[in-house]
Design an enzyme around this catalytic site. Structure first.
Site, PDB file in Angstrom:
ATOM      1  N   HIS A 211      21.209 -19.943 -19.532  1.00  0.00           N
ATOM      2  CA  HIS A 211      20.743 -19.097 -18.789  1.00  0.00           C
ATOM      3  C   HIS A 211      19.755 -19.623 -17.553  1.00  0.00           C
ATOM      4  O   HIS A 211      18.532 -19.517 -17.635  1.00  0.00           O
ATOM      5  CB  HIS A 211      19.803 -17.859 -19.524  1.00  0.00           C
ATOM      6  N   ARG A 222       9.111 -30.787  -4.623  1.00  0.00           N
ATOM      7  CA  ARG A 222       8.762 -31.914  -4.931  1.00  0.00           C
ATOM      8  C   ARG A 222       9.036 -32.467  -6.485  1.00  0.00           C
ATOM      9  O   ARG A 222       9.136 -33.464  -6.685  1.00  0.00           O
ATOM     10  CB  ARG A 222       7.502 -32.269  -4.745  1.00  0.00           C
ATOM     11  N   ASP A 269      23.381 -12.194 -22.517  1.00  0.00           N
ATOM     12  CA  ASP A 269      22.443 -12.492 -23.609  1.00  0.00           C
ATOM     13  C   ASP A 269      21.602 -11.539 -24.371  1.00  0.00           C
ATOM     14  O   ASP A 269      20.779 -11.103 -24.256  1.00  0.00           O
ATOM     15  CB  ASP A 269      21.389 -13.464 -22.833  1.00  0.00           C
TER      16      ASP A 269
END
Length: 379
Positions: A211, A222, A269
């Site tokens: 998921h 970054r 899910d």
């Protein structure tokens, strides 16, 4: 048996065709109208059956219950949303609960059942990260162990085909390497892994992510994290929950656009409250949950998302109509892509001669008119 429509999904497009079904297989495919058809669906769309590789339960049943009739009822009824194959999915719990759960799936497969085909078990946890556990019970989270996993796999009679784990907690990636070399798909999830740790997980055998966006380190320019790895490494699979709640529609579109048509896997899910009346007391991993008006499950009294009540056909509609993903890409995500990930694409995931007769007949509004599971009408 001849089934036909003017819109049959073949070769990435709709075409007029007949499917000749013999027992569980598509024996041949003919031009539309060539033979007398027992089932003529006119302009309705016939597509391959949906494969859900991450679903905990439905109809009041949870895989962890370890109860055979509940599992049989689930398999018999889930074709109503177009699902023809499935991985019943565990949730982190103590060893006795997990052992009983996987043994129950194995017993049902051995003894027989009707409906959606159980392709194996998705073992979600208990080898997860505490900070990214989400709704997984913290008291049951464990350190990855090849020896313990072998115990679970023995109880499952070899049916564990897919495992979610946090790679940064797998010493020397031992369990990752073991599972990968023994035919078990390793999916990275519920993890605090850095981008670099994710690459090492992939290098040692992980081929999927659980998921995407949820239960993992997010994307930062970054610090790319697991989400960044899901975007950057194009040739590993990535599950995504397509209910429009777990992920913003723009995030759905961004991810699928980056991932492409061959490696995105739509999942539900879903939890035990799916297909149940509103209200009621439910739990996940021994902890109470509540269902929002939008159908999202939360740990009771918190804002921690616990799962969904999504239907696969609705997920397809959301991907196409709301997230504006091309239809072929969206359909691949719930048919051929999960089949490839599980290495069953020699018989599942497409409409072709020699493949299992797993079909879904869809209305234009994505309602399911009929589902065929291995040549048997289910609705």
């Amino acid at each position: 048996m001849i089934v036909q429509s003017r819109r049959v999904w073949i070769g990435g497009q709709f075409t007029e065709a007949q499917l000749e079904i013999n027992e569980e297989k598509i024996e041949r495919i003919h031009p539309y109208g060539e033979r007398e058809a027992e089932e003529d669906y006119g302009e309705k769309r016939i597509v391959p059956g949906f494969i859900d590789v991450h679903t905990h339960g439905s109809y009041g049943f949870d895989t962890n219950d370890g109860e055979s009739e509940g599992l049989r009822d689930w398999m018999r009824r889930i074709p109503e949303e177009g699902v023809t194959a499935i991985l019943p999915t565990t949730v982190t719990q103590m060893p006795d609960v997990l052992t009983r759960a996987v043994a129950n799936v194995a017993a049902v497969v051995r003894e027989g059942y009707e409906g959606a085909q159980i392709l194996g078990i998705h073992f979600e946890g208990p080898y997860l990260d505490m900070d990214y556990k989400g709704a997984q019970p913290p008291e049951a989270i464990a350190k990855p162990s090849v020896e313990q996993f072998e115990m679970y796999q023995k109880a499952a009679e070899g049916l564990i085909r897919y495992i979610t784990l946090a790679p940064e907690h797998d010493p020397d990636f031992a369990l990752t390497r073991y599972c990968s070399s023994h035919g078990v798909v390793v999916s990275m999830g519920h993890s605090s892994a850095t981008y670099e740790e994710a690459l090492m997980g992939i290098a040692n055998g992980a081929t999927s992510m659980t998921h995407v966006y949820n239960g993992m380190t997010g994307l930062h320019h970054r610090n790319p994290g697991l989400v960044g790895a899901a975007y950057r490494v194009r040739d590993i699979y990535g599950e995504i929950i397509c209910d429009g709640c777990h992920c913003h529609l723009a995030a759905l579109n961004n991810y699928v656009t980056a991932k492409g048509r061959d490696y995105t896997i739509m999942i539900t899910d879903s939890l035990r409250p799916k297909h149940c009346p509103p209200g009621g007391d439910y739990e996940l991993g021994g902890h109470p949950i509540e269902i929002s008006d939008a159908g999202l499950a939360y740990l009771k009294g918190t804002n921690t998302i616990a799962g969904s009540t999504l239907n696969m056909n609705r997920g397809l509609k959301i991907l196409v109509e709301d997230a504006l993903v091309p239809f072929d890409t969206a359909l691949n995500s719930c048919t051929i892509n999960p089949a490839r990930c599980l290495r069953v694409d020699d018989r599942k995931g497409r409409l072709a001669a020699g493949y299992d007769a797993d079909l879904v007949v869809l209305e234009d509004n994505y309602d399911v008119c009929q589902t065929w599971c291995r040549g048997k009408k289910m609705l």
